[in-house]
Design a protein around this motif. Structure first.
Motif, PDB file in Angstrom:
ATOM      1  N   PRO A  65      40.497 -34.528 -23.650  1.00 26.12           N
ATOM      2  CA  PRO A  65      41.609 -35.180 -23.446  1.00 26.12           C
ATOM      3  C   PRO A  65      42.310 -34.218 -22.393  1.00 26.12           C
ATOM      4  O   PRO A  65      43.103 -34.614 -21.540  1.00 26.12           O
ATOM      5  CB  PRO A  65      42.395 -35.217 -24.593  1.00 26.12           C
ATOM      6  N   LEU A  66      42.533 -32.735 -22.660  1.00 27.86           N
ATOM      7  CA  LEU A  66      42.912 -31.794 -21.766  1.00 27.86           C
ATOM      8  C   LEU A  66      42.333 -31.969 -20.206  1.00 27.86           C
ATOM      9  O   LEU A  66      43.233 -31.316 -19.291  1.00 27.86           O
ATOM     10  CB  LEU A  66      43.055 -30.445 -22.532  1.00 27.86           C
ATOM     11  N   VAL A  67      41.081 -32.145 -20.253  1.00 31.25           N
ATOM     12  CA  VAL A  67      40.512 -31.956 -18.974  1.00 31.25           C
ATOM     13  C   VAL A  67      41.040 -33.480 -18.373  1.00 31.25           C
ATOM     14  O   VAL A  67      41.372 -33.503 -17.048  1.00 31.25           O
ATOM     15  CB  VAL A  67      38.972 -32.196 -19.026  1.00 31.25           C
ATOM     16  N   GLN A 153      48.712 -26.724 -19.392  1.00 31.96           N
ATOM     17  CA  GLN A 153      47.382 -27.413 -19.614  1.00 31.96           C
ATOM     18  C   GLN A 153      46.351 -26.651 -19.689  1.00 31.96           C
ATOM     19  O   GLN A 153      45.494 -26.396 -20.299  1.00 31.96           O
ATOM     20  CB  GLN A 153      47.377 -28.277 -18.418  1.00 31.96           C
ATOM     21  N   THR A 154      46.138 -25.621 -18.452  1.00 31.70           N
ATOM     22  CA  THR A 154      45.163 -24.617 -18.393  1.00 31.70           C
ATOM     23  C   THR A 154      45.291 -23.616 -19.763  1.00 31.70           C
ATOM     24  O   THR A 154      44.071 -23.243 -20.337  1.00 31.70           O
ATOM     25  CB  THR A 154      45.325 -23.673 -17.275  1.00 31.70           C
ATOM     26  N   LEU A 158      42.125 -23.305 -22.394  1.00 31.59           N
ATOM     27  CA  LEU A 158      41.524 -22.132 -22.726  1.00 31.59           C
ATOM     28  C   LEU A 158      41.757 -21.753 -24.378  1.00 31.59           C
ATOM     29  O   LEU A 158      40.478 -21.351 -25.181  1.00 31.59           O
ATOM     30  CB  LEU A 158      41.803 -21.160 -22.002  1.00 31.59           C
ATOM     31  N   GLY A 159      42.803 -21.865 -24.764  1.00 33.82           N
ATOM     32  CA  GLY A 159      43.063 -21.599 -26.172  1.00 33.82           C
ATOM     33  C   GLY A 159      42.008 -22.441 -27.315  1.00 33.82           C
ATOM     34  O   GLY A 159      41.594 -21.980 -28.194  1.00 33.82           O
ATOM     35  N   ARG A 177      30.908 -24.386 -25.473  1.00 36.14           N
ATOM     36  CA  ARG A 177      32.026 -25.157 -25.682  1.00 36.14           C
ATOM     37  C   ARG A 177      32.614 -25.871 -24.375  1.00 36.14           C
ATOM     38  O   ARG A 177      33.337 -27.199 -24.898  1.00 36.14           O
ATOM     39  CB  ARG A 177      33.192 -24.503 -26.540  1.00 36.14           C
ATOM     40  N   ALA A 178      32.513 -25.518 -23.320  1.00 34.15           N
ATOM     41  CA  ALA A 178      33.230 -26.171 -22.406  1.00 34.15           C
ATOM     42  C   ALA A 178      32.238 -27.176 -21.698  1.00 34.15           C
ATOM     43  O   ALA A 178      32.784 -28.011 -20.722  1.00 34.15           O
ATOM     44  CB  ALA A 178      33.314 -24.938 -21.232  1.00 34.15           C
TER      45      ALA A 178
END
Length: 224
Positions: A65-67, A153-154, A158-159, A177-178
């Motif tokens: 969702p953050l992407v 967002q970034t 990453l967190g 994970r990415a």
């Protein structure tokens, strides 16, 4: 003034009243478009907040969702930049009237029509145009608001990759994970880096252009 130019006549009371009403109208339009700018910023904040809630709802939740919210942020940024270009027209006219009509009248009682500032304003009404480019508008909105939205967002993305579902032990886990479906993690992170860097470059270049414009702010073509 050359010989073909007629001497400027003084404005009478009726004309002064018309200009005063004109100023009120421009202030109203500027206020309306300023409100529209706040609306698109609020949309970006709300959608980012929803994405954060979904992503951090549990350690097993996906960071996707953050992407995806980045697509909406781009859309809102473009829409806000377009609205800013309209807002800047009304704001520039208000400021022009304040500098050349309100301030001289209050300070000296003389409008200095011989400086032909009214011709610049009249030309802007006869041939309306944007005073700033789309890229300048985008850069200004990034520097004012969207820098923090993009930063949150970034950092959140990453967190999420670093701490969930458990803290990473080796750098290879971050790439694992990415990854999104068939897209490897290194590609996703590279696209993210380009995404953030591009907006930063636009903001920096537009900031330099604004600084150069500010150095010539006293010119008669300095509206905007």
């Amino acid at each position: 003034m050359d010989g073909n130019t007629k001497p400027r006549k003084k404005l009478d009371a009726a004309e002064m009243g018309v200009i005063a009403h004109l100023y009120r109208g421009e202030v109203y339009r500027s206020t309306i478009w300023r409100t529209r700018l706040d609306t698109t910023t609020n949309w970006s904040v709300v959608t980012l907040g929803v994405a954060l809630s979904i992503t951090f709802s549990s350690p097993q939740a996906s960071p996707l969702p953050l992407v995806l919210v980045g697509i909406l942020i781009i859309f809102f940024l473009m829409l806000e930049a377009r609205r800013y270009r309209y807002f800047n027209v009304w704001r520039a006219r208000c400021r022009w009237l304040e500098l050349h009509f309100m301030a001289p009248m209050l300070k000296e009682g003389d409008l200095h029509l011989e400086e032909c500032w009214q011709d610049t304003l009249a030309e802007d009404y006869l041939h309306p145009r944007y005073h700033v480019s789309l890229w300048t508008a985008i850069g200004r909105r990034i520097r004012r608001n969207y820098f923090w939205i993009l930063l949150i967002q970034t950092v959140a993305y990453l967190g999420k990759l670093i701490v969930h579902p458990y803290p990473i032990q080796i750098p290879e886990q971050l790439l694992q994970r990415a990854s999104i479906g068939p897209f490897p993690g290194w590609l996703v992170l590279t696209v993210g880096l380009v995404y953030c860097t591009s907006w930063g470059i636009i903001a920096y270049l537009s900031g330099r252009a604004d600084a150069a414009r500010a150095r010539h702010h006293g010119s008669q073509t300095g509206m905007g």
